[in-house]
Design an enzyme around this catalytic site. Structure first.
Site, PDB file in Angstrom:
ATOM      1  CB  THR A   1      19.455  -2.803 -40.950  1.00 54.98           C
ATOM      2  OG1 THR A   1      19.496  -3.649 -41.816  1.00 54.98           O
ATOM      3  CG2 THR A   1      19.641  -2.970 -39.677  1.00 54.98           C
TER       4      THR A   1
ATOM      5  CB  SER B   1      -6.680  15.521 -43.086  1.00 57.40           C
ATOM      6  OG  SER B   1      -7.204  16.103 -44.233  1.00 57.40           O
TER       7      SER B   1
END
Length: 484
Positions: free
Chosen positions: A196, A327
């Site tokens: 969380t 990339s």
């Protein structure tokens, strides 16, 4: 060369058509007419044409209107049959190139309605042996648009097209739901650390997370189903403002049933046709349902990017299918391109939803003039989400695998399991142990045992990560389980 010049000259041939503005040249070979030409010149907005499903829906609607008008005795059998045949051709995918108007246009969609009327009329004229533009045989307004107005045709056709597009989206979402459910079953016994605020929380099973994703998709589907229900209420027969001016009584009473018979959908005439002509908030409801589904999927995409991050220096708990190089400068880098496109589609749909909300609000008195931009944005949103969900399912979710050892390593290294000790040793002592574990890097389990706070048997029962992931086991039940 002479042939090419002759062909060019033929293509330059025109016919003269007139409307209330005046006369205008129209290409002789064109099935559209003067009003379509004016719209082409007036609205060079998006550089695109009407959505194919809007074209089909307009043709299907005009077919139903011709049928209802023939039954009412307003159209003779020969004229109605020619119009119906013309509409069938368009529904089959023919003549779509003759729909030349831009989807964003002024006048509440009059241009797209007249584009349909003109194309259908000229196809029907040729079927009757006449020449394009000979509107004495079949007139775009008097015959094709008989008993109708742009103001009942366009919102109804928009509802029809939306329902067709939503059918495809629903099938895609159902497939995504099944994919998440399959992964939930596959990953059911994989324990990992729940988080969380991106910080360690308490244990969870990876299968539970994926089941939650399936639940979110199912909820999105339910919202879409609910929003679709309002689309079945149409204002056909209301003509200009809902009062039914110029619509034959028999046609008025039968048009919804005729349309239902042709489409297989249970369309119903609105009880309040003035309201149904003034207000188009049903499209805001559909847009909201699509947006909510998109942003829920975007959150799920964020989760997948995080859990797969690294793969060596991040969470690295799951592996997403490698789809392409990530990339142009970093060899071997593979990016989470499918979740990333889900995020971007959600952003786009949120923007479209804002456009639709503003357009729905902007209606004035007896009509909303902004339905063209509503349909342009809504059709985009539905199509884009449909396509995004398909690639999400097949190019990402179906191929996700888990790094079980990595999940266990992170679980063992976390202090999140300390939460389970609170009912037995209290929050304060548990917090002190968590702080000590973080500063010394000594696992919580070892600290508890070294300090003699709990026996090994009790600690093992309390810190059973799998039991901690089962809802419904209370602290008292856990205490009874370990005999504390």
């Amino acid at each position: 060369m002479k042939e090419e010049k002759a062909l060019g000259a033929e293509e330059l041939q025109t016919r003269i058509e007139s409307d209330s503005i005046g006369e205008k040249k129209v290409p002789a070979a064109a099935y559209y007419g003067v009003q379509s030409m004016r719209a082409l010149e007036n609205f060079p907005i998006t550089g695109t044409r009407l959505h194919k499903e809007m074209i089909r829906s307009l043709a299907m609607l005009k077919k139903a209107c011709a049928t209802a008008n023939q039954t009412a005795g307003v159209l003779d059998e020969k004229t109605a049959a020619a119009i119906i045949h013309a509409c069938d051709k368009i529904c089959d995918g023919q003549f779509h190139d003759q729909f030349i108007v831009d989807p964003i246009q002024g006048s509440a969609g009059t241009s797209m309605n007249m584009n349909a009327n003109e194309v259908i009329a000229n196809i029907a004229i040729e079927l009757l042996g006449g020449q394009k533009g000979d509107y004495a045989l079949v007139h775009p307004n008097d015959h094709v648009n008989c008993g109708q107005s742009t103001n009942d045709v366009i919102p109804t056709a928009g509802k029809m097209a939306t329902l067709v597009l939503m059918d495809s989206l629903e099938r895609s979402l159902e497939a995504l739901y099944e994919s998440f459910e399959q992964k939930a079953r596959e990953f059911n016994d994989i324990l990992k650390m729940g988080r969380t605020q991106l910080q360690d929380a308490v244990p969870i099973r990876l299968g539970q997370e994926f089941h939650a994703y399936a639940t979110a998709v199912a909820r999105g589907l339910r919202r879409i189903h609910r929003a679709e229900e309002d689309l079945l209420t149409i204002n056909m027969g209301g003509t200009a403002i809902g009062t039914g001016l110029n619509a034959d009584e028999s046609y008025f009473k039968s048009i919804a049933a005729t349309l239902s018979a042709y489409t297989g959908r249970p369309f119903r005439q609105a009880e309040d046709l003035i309201d149904a002509t003034q207000n188009v908030d049903c499209f805001a409801s559909v847009s909201s349902a699509v947006r909510n589904c998109a942003i829920a999927l975007s959150k799920i995409a964020n989760d997948l990017r995080l859990m797969s991050s690294g793969p060596r220096t991040g969470f690295g708990e799951i592996n997403l299918p490698a789809k392409q190089n990530g990339s142009s400068i970093m060899p071997g880098k593979v990016n989470p391109v499918i979740p990333e496109v889900i995020n971007q589609v959600a952003f786009k749909i949120a923007g479209n939803d804002t456009t639709i909300s503003m357009a729905v609000e902007a209606g004035q008195l007896e009509l909303n003039a902004f339905e063209p931009v509503i349909f342009y944005a809504l059709f985009q949103s539905i199509d884009e989400l449909d396509h995004a969900v398909r690639t999400f399912t097949t190019n990402c979710v179906d191929g996700i695998t888990v790094n079980k050892q990595r999940c266990q390593e992170l679980l063992d290294a976390s202090v999140g399991m300390i939460t389970a000790l609170c009912p037995y040793i209290g929050y304060t002592q548990a917090a002190q142990l968590a702080k000590e574990a973080l500063s010394t890097k000594v696992p919580v389990r070892k600290l508890v045992l070294d300090k003699g706070i709990l026996s090994k048997e009790k600690l093992d029962a309390i810190l059973d990560a799998y039991e901690m992931t089962c809802p419904g086991i209370s602290g008292k039940e856990t205490a009874e389980l370990v005999g504390a």
